[in-house]
Design a protein around this motif. Structure first.
Motif, mmCIF file in Angstrom:
data_model
loop_
_atom_site.group_PDB
_atom_site.id
_atom_site.type_symbol
_atom_site.label_atom_id
_atom_site.label_comp_id
_atom_site.label_asym_id
_atom_site.label_seq_id
_atom_site.Cartn_x
_atom_site.Cartn_y
_atom_site.Cartn_z
ATOM 1 N N THR A 147 -10.973 -14.196 -14.284
ATOM 2 C CA THR A 147 -10.666 -14.995 -13.094
ATOM 3 C C THR A 147 -9.247 -14.690 -12.638
ATOM 4 N N LEU A 148 -9.113 -14.236 -11.386
ATOM 5 C CA LEU A 148 -7.811 -13.856 -10.846
ATOM 6 C C LEU A 148 -7.475 -14.696 -9.617
ATOM 7 N N ALA A 149 -6.190 -14.966 -9.436
ATOM 8 C CA ALA A 149 -5.711 -15.570 -8.192
ATOM 9 C C ALA A 149 -5.825 -14.546 -7.066
ATOM 10 N N ASN A 150 -5.728 -14.998 -5.824
ATOM 11 C CA ASN A 150 -5.934 -14.110 -4.671
ATOM 12 C C ASN A 150 -5.032 -12.885 -4.693
ATOM 13 N N LYS A 151 -3.731 -13.075 -4.915
ATOM 14 C CA LYS A 151 -2.808 -11.945 -4.891
ATOM 15 C C LYS A 151 -3.037 -11.016 -6.081
ATOM 16 N N GLU A 152 -3.385 -11.578 -7.233
ATOM 17 C CA GLU A 152 -3.692 -10.748 -8.399
ATOM 18 C C GLU A 152 -4.916 -9.881 -8.129
ATOM 19 N N PHE A 153 -5.923 -10.484 -7.504
ATOM 20 C CA PHE A 153 -7.134 -9.738 -7.163
ATOM 21 C C PHE A 153 -6.819 -8.604 -6.191
ATOM 22 N N ALA A 154 -6.051 -8.910 -5.142
ATOM 23 C CA ALA A 154 -5.707 -7.898 -4.151
ATOM 24 C C ALA A 154 -4.864 -6.782 -4.767
ATOM 25 N N LEU A 155 -3.941 -7.154 -5.649
ATOM 26 C CA LEU A 155 -3.085 -6.168 -6.308
ATOM 27 C C LEU A 155 -3.919 -5.227 -7.167
ATOM 28 N N LEU A 156 -4.815 -5.790 -7.951
ATOM 29 C CA LEU A 156 -5.660 -4.966 -8.816
ATOM 30 C C LEU A 156 -6.569 -4.058 -7.996
ATOM 31 N N THR A 157 -7.096 -4.581 -6.910
ATOM 32 C CA THR A 157 -7.974 -3.777 -6.056
ATOM 33 C C THR A 157 -7.236 -2.564 -5.495
ATOM 34 N N GLU A 158 -5.997 -2.756 -5.054
ATOM 35 C CA GLU A 158 -5.211 -1.630 -4.539
ATOM 36 C C GLU A 158 -4.981 -0.576 -5.617
ATOM 37 N N LEU A 159 -4.714 -1.011 -6.840
ATOM 38 C CA LEU A 159 -4.473 -0.065 -7.939
ATOM 39 C C LEU A 159 -5.737 0.718 -8.275
ATOM 40 N N VAL A 160 -6.866 0.048 -8.321
ATOM 41 C CA VAL A 160 -8.113 0.731 -8.652
ATOM 42 C C VAL A 160 -8.532 1.668 -7.530
ATOM 43 N N ARG A 161 -8.329 1.250 -6.289
ATOM 44 C CA ARG A 161 -8.663 2.118 -5.148
ATOM 45 C C ARG A 161 -7.856 3.421 -5.165
ATOM 46 N N ALA A 162 -6.665 3.364 -5.733
ATOM 47 C CA ALA A 162 -5.803 4.560 -5.757
ATOM 48 C C ALA A 162 -6.354 5.656 -6.656
ATOM 49 N N ASP A 163 -7.344 5.332 -7.500
ATOM 50 C CA ASP A 163 -8.044 6.328 -8.306
ATOM 51 C C ASP A 163 -7.099 7.129 -9.208
ATOM 52 N N GLY A 164 -6.174 6.427 -9.866
ATOM 53 C CA GLY A 164 -5.277 7.072 -10.806
ATOM 54 C C GLY A 164 -3.936 7.478 -10.241
ATOM 55 N N ALA A 165 -3.789 7.461 -8.931
ATOM 56 C CA ALA A 165 -2.509 7.816 -8.314
ATOM 57 C C ALA A 165 -1.526 6.653 -8.454
ATOM 58 N N VAL A 166 -0.247 6.964 -8.377
ATOM 59 C CA VAL A 166 0.786 5.937 -8.450
ATOM 60 C C VAL A 166 0.846 5.194 -7.114
ATOM 61 N N VAL A 167 0.880 3.868 -7.182
ATOM 62 C CA VAL A 167 0.991 3.034 -5.987
ATOM 63 C C VAL A 167 2.384 2.428 -5.978
ATOM 64 N N SER A 168 3.136 2.660 -4.916
ATOM 65 C CA SER A 168 4.519 2.188 -4.852
ATOM 66 C C SER A 168 4.587 0.680 -4.640
ATOM 67 N N THR A 169 5.711 0.101 -5.039
ATOM 68 C CA THR A 169 5.946 -1.319 -4.801
ATOM 69 C C THR A 169 5.934 -1.624 -3.309
#
Length: 216
Positions: A147-169
């Motif tokens: 169970t994730l809060a909204n921002k945690e969910f969105a953050l994780l989704t961006e990281l997974v979408r990057a498919d292993g690439a580094v995502v900047s702050t």
């Protein structure tokens, strides 16, 4: 997952924004066409929810200025006739939703447009034992629900979408938070700490010093 809502009725605009924020979107709101053009000039949006009949600069002109890039447009209007829908789509809008509408349909259409902004992204994302279903807003790791809060969910989704690439702050701030966020805040680091605790061991989110984060 950043959305711009352009609607001249403040109550409706706030209701749309609140609904989308509950689904982990970062949402900015303006009530005039000229302000929409200003936001679009300085921010990168995945989807624009655009009322066609807005003051100062008409929604048609806003739509024409946006088409051609990766930003998708969901046009809203009280005119629901076939000719009106055809005219709106002819301006370059990607989808058309007549008023009144159900909020659940609005968010479904925004999710569908979001999938078009990224190449061949599957409806369910998987990486490193993680399974993310954005439509159902469900997350699991190795079959265990998280169970994730909204921002945690969105953050994780961006990281997974990057498919292993580094995502900047900077990218995470732009896509997960709205325009009111302080660019010098440590909110990404704090949210990342909470997310890592919920994901459990062994750690799967890697910090790349001075660059950002990634999931290998």
């Amino acid at each position: 997952m950043r959305v711009l809502v352009v609607e001249d009725e403040p109550i409706l605009a706030d209701a749309i924004a609140e609904w989308l924020r509950r689904e982990a979107f970062a949402v900015d709101v303006v009530h005039r066409g000229d302000l929409a053009l200003e936001r679009l000039a300085v921010n990168s949006y995945d989807v624009v929810v655009l009322d066609r009949d807005i003051p100062v600069v008409h929604g048609d002109e806003v739509c024409r200025s946006v088409t051609g890039g990766e930003t998708r447009i969901l046009m809203l209007t009280a005119a629901s006739g076939v000719r009106d829908r055809v005219a709106g789509l002819g301006l370059g809008a990607d989808d058309y939703l007549p008023k009144p509408f159900a909020f659940v349909e609005l968010s479904a259409r925004v999710h569908a447009l979001l999938r078009r902004t990224r190449p061949a992204a599957p409806p369910v994302l998987q990486r490193a034992g993680l399974r993310i279903d954005p439509g159902r807003r469900e997350v699991s790791r190795d079959g265990q629900a998280i169970t994730l809060a909204n921002k945690e969910f969105a953050l994780l989704t961006e990281l997974v979408r990057a498919d292993g690439a580094v995502v900047s702050t900077e990218h995470l701030l732009e896509k997960v938070w709205d325009e009111h966020i302080d660019p010098f805040t440590n909110v990404v680091r704090v949210t990342m700490m909470k997310l890592r605790r919920k994901l459990g061991d062994p750690p799967i989110v890697e910090t790349v010093a001075g660059v950002g984060y990634r999931i290998r």
